[in-house]
Design an enzyme around this catalytic site. Structure first.
Site, PDB file in Angstrom:
ATOM      1  N   LYS A 278       0.840  -1.208   0.000  1.00 39.01           N
ATOM      2  CA  LYS A 278       0.000   0.000   0.000  1.00 39.01           C
ATOM      3  C   LYS A 278       0.878   1.262   0.000  1.00 39.01           C
ATOM      4  CE  LYS A 278      -2.822   3.298   1.053  1.00 39.01           C
ATOM      5  NZ  LYS A 278      -3.931   3.838   0.330  1.00 39.01           N
TER       6      LYS A 278
ATOM      7  N   CYS B 255      -2.524  11.263   1.215  1.00 41.12           N
ATOM      8  CA  CYS B 255      -1.896   9.970   0.888  1.00 41.12           C
ATOM      9  C   CYS B 255      -0.459  10.160   0.412  1.00 41.12           C
ATOM     10  CB  CYS B 255      -2.710   9.271  -0.193  1.00 41.12           C
ATOM     11  SG  CYS B 255      -4.439   9.160   0.250  1.00 41.12           S
TER      12      CYS B 255
END
Ligand code: SAJ
Length: 424
Positions: A205, A259
């Site tokens: 991720k 992010c």
């Protein structure tokens, strides 16, 4: 049918609740904020995301989704709370919310339950932090209860579609944990389910967003280099990308959001001396607001008491999200340097910031500074620009305007490609 308890009703937790509930699962969503719990129990939502409002309205009316301030007994627990950066040297992963959500649900755990951490976490968090918490309760993980990290990878603005269709990584603490967690996501995920262990899932991720951050940094570095030596960087990138194995990203005013501007640090904190490239990429992207401000100064050098109309304050195009937005940083820097500034952003509500109407914002302005690639900026009204601005000049840091270009005689159009012509 199973019952699921989701901890955290934000951009990931709420759509996750909605998708399980829509597929007939009993869901209780837990949040520490009473306003959020009350809003959802009324069948309404507190954030902007296409399709989500309708689904929540339906599932709350049907009684499959309910919000609460406290967790309760369930078959599956999903933790979807934020993991910001710590304010330390490496901007490491702040696990406080994850740890407190996990501690809050542990009193409700029974044999046979599954705990899933969806929050983005530093590599090895499941092994080194979460497992010891659960073991304190004398559960044997993999036989009594099951534990997995299943990161989400959805793009804001199309969360529902991507939550269903994207490949889903399922990283169990043991193989049995992976199997049990996979069965849960199969309820609504149509994309491929990839089975792995927890630490590989954690790292995968983080690496996805790091890949993007590093590639944007390359584009931004090229923009600086090319403008130093009078070469159009946008043409260079366009040409290089015609090679079948090259995909350079686009330069811009910097990288924002919750992010790309956050996750790479979680890798750096684990091995700082080995992650130089990732670290330098972060620095390069964080330097872009300064690059933009320096060049705006040069562009406006010849004008007394200039006014700048900033177009777009969100961290990227077509969203209302300003978290970590480089545009906000640029706005504050220019304001601190004494420029007169007006703000225009069709995605931000007027009461949230001093946002003006389009025509009002460009009135008597000497520069339109575009900082977000909203689709509304693709076609600008040349007549209004000519009529209202003191000097018709645009600096389009996102290369989004399509109906005005560098050859225009009426309006001076500057982007990252031809910037060097204006800053000598
Ligand atoms: N940006 C550039 N140049 C580019 C592309 C983007 O400067 O060529 C900037 C954008 O303007 C923005 C920032 O990068 O400021 C990030 O935007 P983004 O669209 O790349 O990504 P996010 O942060 O909205 O969402 C990302 C996605 N990850 C990837 O595409 C690898 C999303 O799939 C993830 O789910 C999300 O991070 C997340 O939650 O991790």
């Amino acid at each position: 049918m199973k019952k699921i308890c989701v901890m955290g009703l934000g951009y990931i937790g709420l759509p996750t609740c909605a998708m399980f509930a829509k597929n007939g699962v009993q869901v209780v969503g837990v949040d520490i904020l009473k306003e959020i719990v009350d809003t959802i129990n009324k069948g309404e939502i507190h954030l902007e995301e296409p399709l989500l409002g309708d689904i929540v309205k339906d599932v709350v009316n049907e009684g499959t989704l309910r919000a609460s301030l406290e967790p309760e007994e369930a078959d599956v627990f999903i933790v979807a709370v934020p993991t910001p950066n710590n304010n330390d040297h490496y901007k490491s992963c702040d696990l406080n919310y994850v740890v407190s959500a996990t501690n809050a649900l542990l009193p409700y755990i029974k044999k046979g339950n599954l705990i899933i951490i969806e929050s983005t976490i530093a590599p090895r968090t499941i092994d080194d932090i979460i497992v010891p918490l659960i073991k304190e309760k004398d559960f044997s993980i993999g036989s009594d209860i099951f534990l997995a990290h299943c990161p989400e990878r959805v793009l804001p603005g199309q969360i529902i579609k991507e939550m269903i269709e994207n490949t889903r990584i399922i990283g169990g603490y043991t193989q049995r944990c992976t199997e049990v967690a996979s069965n849960i996501y199969e309820i609504f995920v149509t994309g491929e389910i990839v089975k792995t262990d927890a630490k590989t899932a954690e790292m995968a991720k983080l690496v996805e967003n790091t890949f993007r951050d590093v590639n944007i940094a390359l584009a931004n570095e090229l923009a600086k280099v090319c403008n130093r030596i009078d070469i159009n960087v946008l043409s260079v990138i366009e040409m290089a990308n015609k090679h079948p194995r090259v995909n350079i990203h686009q330069p811009g005013p910097g990288v924002g959001g919750h992010c790309l501007a956050v996750d790479p640090y979680f890798i750096i904190e684990k091995a700082p001396e080995l992650s130089r490239l990732i670290s330098m990429s972060r620095d390069t992207n964080s330097s872009m607001p300064y690059f933009v401000v320096d060049n705006v100064k040069k562009i406006l050098e010849d004008i007394a008491d200039p006014k700048i109309a900033i177009f777009g304050l969100t961290y990227k195009g077509n969203v209302d999200d300003i978290r970590e937005s480089p545009a906000i940083k640029i706005y504050h820097m220019l304001e601190n340097q004494g420029y007169r500034i007006s703000l225009y952003d069709p995605y931000i509500k007027h009461d949230r910031m001093m946002i003006e109407e389009h025509d009002e914002s460009i009135k008597d302005a000497d520069l339109i500074l575009i900082l977000a690639d909203h689709k509304e900026f693709k076609e600008l009204d040349k007549k209004i620009i000519k009529g209202k601005m003191r000097r018709s000049r645009i600096f389009d840091t996102k290369n989004i305007v399509k109906n005005i270009n560098t050859n225009d005689n009426d309006i001076e159009y500057i982007n990252m490609g031809n910037l060097f012509e204006y800053i000598k």
